[in-house]
Design a protein around this motif. Sequence first.
Motif, short mmCIF file in Angstrom:
data_model
loop_
_atom_site.label_atom_id
_atom_site.label_comp_id
_atom_site.label_asym_id
_atom_site.label_seq_id
_atom_site.Cartn_x
_atom_site.Cartn_y
_atom_site.Cartn_z
N UNK A 143 -38.11 41.50 50.57
CA UNK A 143 -38.15 40.17 51.16
C UNK A 143 -36.77 39.51 51.14
N UNK A 144 -36.10 39.60 49.99
CA UNK A 144 -34.78 38.99 49.86
C UNK A 144 -33.77 39.67 50.77
N UNK A 145 -33.88 41.01 50.92
CA UNK A 145 -32.96 41.73 51.79
C UNK A 145 -33.14 41.32 53.24
N UNK A 146 -34.41 41.24 53.67
CA UNK A 146 -34.67 40.83 55.04
C UNK A 146 -34.18 39.41 55.30
N UNK A 147 -34.38 38.54 54.30
CA UNK A 147 -33.88 37.16 54.43
C UNK A 147 -32.37 37.15 54.55
#
Length: 264
Positions: A143-147
Amino acid sequence: MRWISRLSVGALCITLAACTSSPTGRQQLTLYSDEQLNQMGQQAYEQYQQELPTVGGATHRYAECVASALVTELPERQRAQNWQISVFEDDSANAFALPGGYMGINTGLLKIATNQDQLAAVIGHEIAHVLANHANERVSTQSATQLGLSVLQSSAGIQNEQMLGLLGAGAQYGILLPFSRRHESEADVIGLNLMADAGFDPRASLTLWDNMSEASGGQPPVWMSTHPSHGQRISGLQTGMNEAVARYQRAHDAGKRPNCSQPV
């Protein structure tokens, strides 16, 4: 550049708000609650049950015997979960444990894990993923990477598809896959001690991975794999073996001697 500063500040805020430690003391990013993870685990387990037939009788009792001995050694909070295990009719050598206490092994694995100690090495490893909150850490990292990639794209005005593809590949091979390899190595250490505490011989884990190596044939390069190579895995197990054997001997002295009958 201004967008780098904004991205760094955002990542720092997320990390400070959701930073925990694994059982080995490693810092983790965990953005999801236990309830959310348990629900994800239940959904995945139910989907698995819909896709594959289950096996009962002596085979299920054997798997349940090994799993129960391991669960008995868990910390009280995790032990109190309603742990359950299913054996699935599938030739692939696979096993899993999910948040919420859902476990599964495929019949193909029972051809490689040839005794109760080897099976305990597999199930202990999978339970260790749950103990160490690896599922939470993995989905949180994704999730953090996609964000981060979305912020990078919008802030830098990147529209070139090739550049976006390179960024995505960099995130995949530089963040997500190594992260998973770290999970596997950590689960090996935790699972090794768990099986030893339950009275299973931890040295059987080395034989198991030799069996796995023979059965798997060629593997992708380590940097492209979500798992350590068999050589790396065995080396890591050997590093922790002296402590695990000592724990196993203490467990035997305390009367912990699992006797799970293999199906004929």
